[in-house]
Design a protein around this motif. Sequence first.
Motif, PDB file in Angstrom:
ATOM      1  N   LEU A 132     -50.175 101.180 -36.679  1.00  0.00           N
ATOM      2  CA  LEU A 132     -49.977 102.607 -36.882  1.00  0.00           C
ATOM      3  C   LEU A 132     -49.254 102.909 -38.193  1.00  0.00           C
ATOM      4  CD1 LEU A 132     -49.031 103.728 -33.266  1.00  0.00           C
ATOM      5  CD2 LEU A 132     -51.158 104.194 -34.497  1.00  0.00           C
ATOM      6  N   GLN A 133     -48.325 102.045 -38.557  1.00  0.00           N
ATOM      7  CA  GLN A 133     -47.644 102.245 -39.835  1.00  0.00           C
ATOM      8  C   GLN A 133     -48.620 102.125 -41.012  1.00  0.00           C
ATOM      9  OE1 GLN A 133     -44.460  99.380 -39.730  1.00  0.00           O
ATOM     10  NE2 GLN A 133     -42.995 100.849 -38.839  1.00  0.00           N
ATOM     11  N   GLN A 134     -49.517 101.142 -40.924  1.00  0.00           N
ATOM     12  CA  GLN A 134     -50.522 101.011 -41.976  1.00  0.00           C
ATOM     13  C   GLN A 134     -51.423 102.248 -42.032  1.00  0.00           C
ATOM     14  OE1 GLN A 134     -52.602  97.359 -41.304  1.00  0.00           O
ATOM     15  NE2 GLN A 134     -50.815  96.066 -41.799  1.00  0.00           N
ATOM     16  N   GLN A 135     -51.797 102.749 -40.850  1.00  0.00           N
ATOM     17  CA  GLN A 135     -52.626 103.953 -40.819  1.00  0.00           C
ATOM     18  C   GLN A 135     -51.888 105.146 -41.427  1.00  0.00           C
ATOM     19  OE1 GLN A 135     -54.249 104.768 -36.984  1.00  0.00           O
ATOM     20  NE2 GLN A 135     -54.911 102.643 -36.642  1.00  0.00           N
ATOM     21  N   LEU A 136     -50.608 105.276 -41.092  1.00  0.00           N
ATOM     22  CA  LEU A 136     -49.838 106.381 -41.641  1.00  0.00           C
ATOM     23  C   LEU A 136     -49.696 106.280 -43.158  1.00  0.00           C
ATOM     24  CD1 LEU A 136     -47.025 106.731 -38.938  1.00  0.00           C
ATOM     25  CD2 LEU A 136     -48.904 108.313 -39.378  1.00  0.00           C
ATOM     26  N   GLU A 137     -49.471 105.056 -43.647  1.00  0.00           N
ATOM     27  CA  GLU A 137     -49.367 104.877 -45.092  1.00  0.00           C
ATOM     28  C   GLU A 137     -50.680 105.244 -45.787  1.00  0.00           C
ATOM     29  OE1 GLU A 137     -48.193 100.864 -45.608  1.00  0.00           O
ATOM     30  OE2 GLU A 137     -46.107 101.207 -44.953  1.00  0.00           O
ATOM     31  N   THR A 138     -51.818 104.847 -45.193  1.00  0.00           N
ATOM     32  CA  THR A 138     -53.115 105.192 -45.770  1.00  0.00           C
ATOM     33  C   THR A 138     -53.317 106.691 -45.779  1.00  0.00           C
ATOM     34  OG1 THR A 138     -54.019 103.103 -44.979  1.00  0.00           O
ATOM     35  CG2 THR A 138     -55.595 104.820 -45.560  1.00  0.00           C
ATOM     36  N   VAL A 139     -52.961 107.357 -44.706  1.00  0.00           N
ATOM     37  CA  VAL A 139     -53.112 108.808 -44.630  1.00  0.00           C
ATOM     38  C   VAL A 139     -52.226 109.486 -45.662  1.00  0.00           C
ATOM     39  CG1 VAL A 139     -52.697 110.825 -43.163  1.00  0.00           C
ATOM     40  CG2 VAL A 139     -53.837 108.806 -42.225  1.00  0.00           C
ATOM     41  N   GLN A 140     -50.984 108.995 -45.839  1.00  0.00           N
ATOM     42  CA  GLN A 140     -50.068 109.610 -46.797  1.00  0.00           C
ATOM     43  C   GLN A 140     -50.558 109.433 -48.236  1.00  0.00           C
ATOM     44  OE1 GLN A 140     -46.381 107.725 -45.868  1.00  0.00           O
ATOM     45  NE2 GLN A 140     -45.987 109.015 -44.061  1.00  0.00           N
ATOM     46  N   LEU A 141     -51.157 108.242 -48.524  1.00  0.00           N
ATOM     47  CA  LEU A 141     -51.669 108.018 -49.874  1.00  0.00           C
ATOM     48  C   LEU A 141     -52.860 108.908 -50.174  1.00  0.00           C
ATOM     49  CD1 LEU A 141     -51.399 104.126 -50.131  1.00  0.00           C
ATOM     50  CD2 LEU A 141     -49.993 105.833 -51.309  1.00  0.00           C
ATOM     51  N   ARG A 142     -53.706 109.123 -49.194  1.00  0.00           N
ATOM     52  CA  ARG A 142     -54.920 109.913 -49.396  1.00  0.00           C
ATOM     53  C   ARG A 142     -54.651 111.407 -49.372  1.00  0.00           C
ATOM     54  NH1 ARG A 142     -59.308 106.681 -45.583  1.00  0.00           N
ATOM     55  NH2 ARG A 142     -59.355 104.749 -46.833  1.00  0.00           N
ATOM     56  N   SER A 143     -53.585 111.817 -48.738  1.00  0.00           N
ATOM     57  CA  SER A 143     -53.318 113.253 -48.602  1.00  0.00           C
ATOM     58  C   SER A 143     -52.660 113.779 -49.865  1.00  0.00           C
ATOM     59  CB  SER A 143     -52.424 113.518 -47.387  1.00  0.00           C
ATOM     60  OG  SER A 143     -51.176 112.861 -47.583  1.00  0.00           O
ATOM     61  N   ALA A 153     -46.419  95.595 -28.737  1.00  0.00           N
ATOM     62  CA  ALA A 153     -45.849  96.818 -29.299  1.00  0.00           C
ATOM     63  C   ALA A 153     -45.640  96.685 -30.799  1.00  0.00           C
ATOM     64  CB  ALA A 153     -44.527  97.153 -28.602  1.00  0.00           C
ATOM     65  N   VAL A 154     -45.173  95.496 -31.222  1.00  0.00           N
ATOM     66  CA  VAL A 154     -44.984  95.274 -32.654  1.00  0.00           C
ATOM     67  C   VAL A 154     -46.313  95.378 -33.387  1.00  0.00           C
ATOM     68  CG1 VAL A 154     -44.339  93.542 -34.376  1.00  0.00           C
ATOM     69  CG2 VAL A 154     -42.893  93.902 -32.375  1.00  0.00           C
ATOM     70  N   GLN A 155     -47.359  94.765 -32.797  1.00  0.00           N
ATOM     71  CA  GLN A 155     -48.679  94.845 -33.427  1.00  0.00           C
ATOM     72  C   GLN A 155     -49.176  96.287 -33.508  1.00  0.00           C
ATOM     73  OE1 GLN A 155     -50.101  92.144 -34.829  1.00  0.00           O
ATOM     74  NE2 GLN A 155     -48.207  91.096 -34.227  1.00  0.00           N
ATOM     75  N   ARG A 156     -48.972  97.043 -32.445  1.00  0.00           N
ATOM     76  CA  ARG A 156     -49.412  98.434 -32.453  1.00  0.00           C
ATOM     77  C   ARG A 156     -48.634  99.239 -33.491  1.00  0.00           C
ATOM     78  NH1 ARG A 156     -49.484  97.921 -26.669  1.00  0.00           N
ATOM     79  NH2 ARG A 156     -47.496  99.066 -26.538  1.00  0.00           N
ATOM     80  N   VAL A 157     -47.323  99.012 -33.559  1.00  0.00           N
ATOM     81  CA  VAL A 157     -46.499  99.748 -34.518  1.00  0.00           C
ATOM     82  C   VAL A 157     -46.915  99.421 -35.939  1.00  0.00           C
ATOM     83  CG1 VAL A 157     -44.150  99.972 -35.435  1.00  0.00           C
ATOM     84  CG2 VAL A 157     -44.540 100.040 -32.969  1.00  0.00           C
ATOM     85  N   ASN A 158     -47.158  98.115 -36.220  1.00  0.00           N
ATOM     86  CA  ASN A 158     -47.595  97.732 -37.568  1.00  0.00           C
ATOM     87  C   ASN A 158     -48.928  98.392 -37.924  1.00  0.00           C
ATOM     88  OD1 ASN A 158     -45.342  96.143 -37.940  1.00  0.00           O
ATOM     89  ND2 ASN A 158     -46.344  94.270 -37.226  1.00  0.00           N
ATOM     90  N   GLN A 195     -52.141 111.472 -32.739  1.00  0.00           N
ATOM     91  CA  GLN A 195     -51.071 112.137 -31.992  1.00  0.00           C
ATOM     92  C   GLN A 195     -50.965 111.589 -30.574  1.00  0.00           C
ATOM     93  OE1 GLN A 195     -51.952 116.295 -32.184  1.00  0.00           O
ATOM     94  NE2 GLN A 195     -51.352 116.513 -34.350  1.00  0.00           N
ATOM     95  N   ALA A 196     -52.099 111.212 -29.996  1.00  0.00           N
ATOM     96  CA  ALA A 196     -52.076 110.653 -28.644  1.00  0.00           C
ATOM     97  C   ALA A 196     -51.414 109.279 -28.621  1.00  0.00           C
ATOM     98  CB  ALA A 196     -53.497 110.558 -28.084  1.00  0.00           C
ATOM     99  N   ARG A 197     -51.479 108.580 -29.789  1.00  0.00           N
ATOM    100  CA  ARG A 197     -50.881 107.235 -29.823  1.00  0.00           C
ATOM    101  C   ARG A 197     -49.361 107.274 -30.008  1.00  0.00           C
ATOM    102  NH1 ARG A 197     -55.161 105.739 -33.705  1.00  0.00           N
ATOM    103  NH2 ARG A 197     -56.872 104.698 -32.581  1.00  0.00           N
ATOM    104  N   VAL A 198     -48.836 108.374 -30.514  1.00  0.00           N
ATOM    105  CA  VAL A 198     -47.401 108.436 -30.807  1.00  0.00           C
ATOM    106  C   VAL A 198     -46.540 108.199 -29.560  1.00  0.00           C
ATOM    107  CG1 VAL A 198     -45.540 109.959 -31.580  1.00  0.00           C
ATOM    108  CG2 VAL A 198     -47.698 109.846 -32.861  1.00  0.00           C
ATOM    109  N   PRO A 199     -46.822 108.843 -28.403  1.00  0.00           N
ATOM    110  CA  PRO A 199     -45.990 108.540 -27.222  1.00  0.00           C
ATOM    111  C   PRO A 199     -46.063 107.072 -26.831  1.00  0.00           C
ATOM    112  CG  PRO A 199     -47.244 110.553 -26.882  1.00  0.00           C
ATOM    113  CD  PRO A 199     -47.786 109.941 -28.123  1.00  0.00           C
TER     114      PRO A 199
END
Length: 440
Positions: A312-323, A305-310, A336-340
Amino acid sequence: MSPAERTRSSATLVVAIGALRVEWGVLARGQWLPDSVSALSIAPLGADATLAGVCAVLERVQVETGAARLRAVVADKWLAVASVPWSAALQDTGRADAFARGQLQQAGHELLPVDTVRLDDAAFAQPRLAVAYPAPLLDALRALAARSRAGLASVLPTSVAGWAVAPRGRAALAVLDQGQVMLAQGARRLADVTQREGGVAELQGLWQRMRLRDPRLAAVTGLGVLDLAPTPESPAQAVPGLTAIELPLQARAMSRALQLAGLAATQRLAIDAVPPEAPATPLRWAAAAAVLLVAGGLSLQAWRAVQRVNGLQQQLETVQLRSAPAAPAALSRDEQARVPAVNAAIREMNLPVSALLQALQPPRDIRVAVLGVDVLGATPGASAGIKITGEARTGAEMARYVAFVSSRKPFTGAYLTRHEIDDTTPERPYRFTVEAAWND
């Protein structure tokens, strides 16, 4: 291992403490060892027998043949025995001891704080039999065991031992022990013991009064009598309504008191003064392995779970920087499917694993083996839970374990969802499932 060592490992020093005599012998593989049987009088002829005299006799006992364990049967005269009515205090170990001591004192028995009190394992909401073992007597037996290089394995009252080995289906049983009368009664289990001084005549009067007071006993036509006197025949054989009980053939030359103690050596009862040890049986090893497996699985899930969260956090940071700041990009369907799954993983990381595993371990007086633990899924904000699979020797033990889990933190409640009797084993244990909940 030499033959002598094998004999010692299977040998049991059996001690029968009666009203007037102390007898002992060594029993190995169902046979009494030659020249191991002996006896001593508790008091000189004409003198009164006392508990101090019993302890003095035990100090004089010498056993030449080695034994691995010592098992004793003690006349009820030297103990405090009474029926304890049901109370909610009996559900808690500490309160149960204090309640039982109070009931024994109300019954006229004198107890010391250092005396050992034991309760039988009666069913929930049923009266329980209580026995108080005097500390000086147990100390003398421990000293004898130490001198004999044996371990003190069992101490039982004579009435309980007689009830355990007597033929099944009796509602009452009388035990005569050289001037002492013990009248035990119960339905399927021993429920109460009445003691009087005297012999057959006193037993007749006591039995008649009890039949008049208890309608269930009025239907009993014949009272079984176990006479522990050293004489070959019991005087109860000549009295109408009394039937002498013959013990199973073990050694006809033995006294009935020592023979009873030898037969009771195979019994393991909750009311025993010596608490049972927890042997490392295959079932216990399996339960321990199951708990470790559950703990390892939860740890692995938490790490993943920690690995998955890390990730996803990296993915979110990349998306926020590019947006663009004015119009942040929405998460893709895959994200969105991964959030649950991320939320579920976080909840799994927050599981109080250590507290849960400690809370599941039953105390020594509840003989339940935990066979498996499964984590139940929970939605956010709802109560989380686990499913416990266990095994108990009796239904009473099963009910006590459910109540035990319900009272333990961090659980907020527990209930029995399924139970069955395992007929594939001789012990016919109860297999059951309990679901327990706690708050995140």
